[in-house]
Design an enzyme around this catalytic site. Structure first.
Site, PDB file in Angstrom:
ATOM      1  CG  ASP A 111      -1.983   0.963   1.288  1.00  0.00           C
ATOM      2  OD1 ASP A 111      -2.484   1.366   0.237  1.00  0.00           O
ATOM      3  OD2 ASP A 111      -2.348   1.394   2.399  1.00  0.00           O
ATOM      4  NE  ARG A 173      -6.477 -11.017  10.117  1.00  0.00           N
ATOM      5  CZ  ARG A 173      -5.612 -10.048   9.826  1.00  0.00           C
ATOM      6  NH1 ARG A 173      -5.099  -9.976   8.626  1.00  0.00           N
ATOM      7  NH2 ARG A 173      -5.270  -9.158  10.731  1.00  0.00           N
TER       8      ARG A 173
HETATM    9  P1  IMP Z   1       1.798  -0.442   3.818  1.00  0.00           P
HETATM   10  O1  IMP Z   1       2.851  -0.454   4.878  1.00  0.00           O
HETATM   11  O2  IMP Z   1       1.044   0.868   3.785  1.00  0.00           O
HETATM   12  O3  IMP Z   1       2.317  -0.830   2.450  1.00  0.00           O
HETATM   13  O4  IMP Z   1       0.663  -1.422   4.226  1.00  0.00           O
HETATM   14  C1  IMP Z   1       0.788  -2.763   4.291  1.00  0.00           C
HETATM   15  C2  IMP Z   1      -0.238  -3.345   5.220  1.00  0.00           C
HETATM   16  O5  IMP Z   1      -1.392  -2.505   5.421  1.00  0.00           O
HETATM   17  C3  IMP Z   1      -0.771  -4.610   4.606  1.00  0.00           C
HETATM   18  O6  IMP Z   1       0.036  -5.718   4.943  1.00  0.00           O
HETATM   19  C4  IMP Z   1      -2.167  -4.689   5.180  1.00  0.00           C
HETATM   20  O7  IMP Z   1      -2.130  -5.360   6.415  1.00  0.00           O
HETATM   21  C5  IMP Z   1      -2.591  -3.249   5.399  1.00  0.00           C
HETATM   22  N1  IMP Z   1      -3.455  -2.782   4.290  1.00  0.00           N
HETATM   23  C6  IMP Z   1      -3.139  -1.900   3.330  1.00  0.00           C
HETATM   24  N2  IMP Z   1      -4.182  -1.705   2.468  1.00  0.00           N
HETATM   25  C7  IMP Z   1      -5.172  -2.510   2.903  1.00  0.00           C
HETATM   26  C8  IMP Z   1      -6.513  -2.787   2.417  1.00  0.00           C
HETATM   27  O8  IMP Z   1      -7.006  -2.262   1.399  1.00  0.00           O
HETATM   28  N3  IMP Z   1      -7.226  -3.689   3.145  1.00  0.00           N
HETATM   29  C9  IMP Z   1      -6.737  -4.308   4.258  1.00  0.00           C
HETATM   30  N4  IMP Z   1      -5.503  -4.081   4.731  1.00  0.00           N
HETATM   31  C10 IMP Z   1      -4.720  -3.193   4.064  1.00  0.00           C
END
Ligand code: IMP
Length: 187
Positions: A111, A173
């Site tokens: 993300d 989940r």
């Molecule tokens: P990042 O560090 O922002 O890249 O986020 C990674 C983590 O955020 C993922 O492993 C998910 O656990 C959570 N996450 C990000 N986007 C979503 C989503 O659309 N739905 C559910 N969890 C999300």
């Protein structure tokens, strides 16, 4: 439960983005690409899966990797530390040494990119040789750090998704597909 196009849709889900069948087909493709990438090496990679979201993806993917892999788990929580710098706290660390090993990090979704960025730094500090990332989903429009997964299942738009390991408040989940949650659940 409501039946939509052969897939049973949970009543809290607005729409199914990626069906279980599409996920399985993609895991087969990714498994083949990963097998080809590592097949001439002396040692197969160690897959490091991040709890809890990547568990269904790991289980689906490894069936299609034709190498003598091992897998292990890490659990981290990400938080904003001083001066808005993100940091991760290790809740569960790896069970074995990865010094000199090739690592394939398994994620459910990239993300903002902070999580894999920090984990890759941690794995480098543990002496890993090469670190690659496989992610079921990628939301490039949300990226805040310059990091990309090496192997990606599906690029998705900027929508909050649930299912196949992804949660909202620890729920959903276990859904066999990736879907978008109805708006009313965010309020
Ligand atoms: P990042 O560090 O922002 O890249 O986020 C990674 C983590 O955020 C993922 O492993 C998910 O656990 C959570 N996450 C990000 N986007 C979503 C989503 O659309 N739905 C559910 N969890 C999300």
């Amino acid at each position: 439960m409501i039946i939509v196009g052969g897939e049973t849709m949970h009543q809290d889900v607005k729409k199914i983005l990626i069906s279980h069948e599409e996920i399985d087909e993609k895991c087969q493709e990714l498994g083949q690409v990963i097998t080809d990438y590592y097949k001439d090496r002396e040692d197969a990679p160690i897959l490091v899966a991040l709890l809890k979201g990547s568990v269904p993806f790991l289980a689906a993917l490894i069936k299609y990797i034709d190498l003598d892999i091992e897998y292990d788990f890490m659990d981290v929580s990400s938080y904003e530390g001083t001066e808005s710098v993100r940091d991760v706290r290790i809740i569960k660390d790896l069970n074995r040494s990865i010094k000199g090993k090739d690592i394939l990090l398994v994620e459910d979704i990239v993300d903002t990119g902070h999580t894999i960025n920090e984990i890759m730094r941690l794995l480098e500090n543990k002496g890993a040789n090469e670190i690659k990332v496989v992610s079921l989903l990628d939301k490039p429009s949300r990226r805040e750090v310059d990091v990309e997964a090496d192997f990606v299942g599906f690029v998705i738009p900027n929508e909050f998704v649930i299912g196949f390991g992804l949660d909202f408040d620890e729920k959903y989940r276990n859904l066999p597909y990736v879907g978008v949650l109805k708006d009313e659940f965010y309020q």
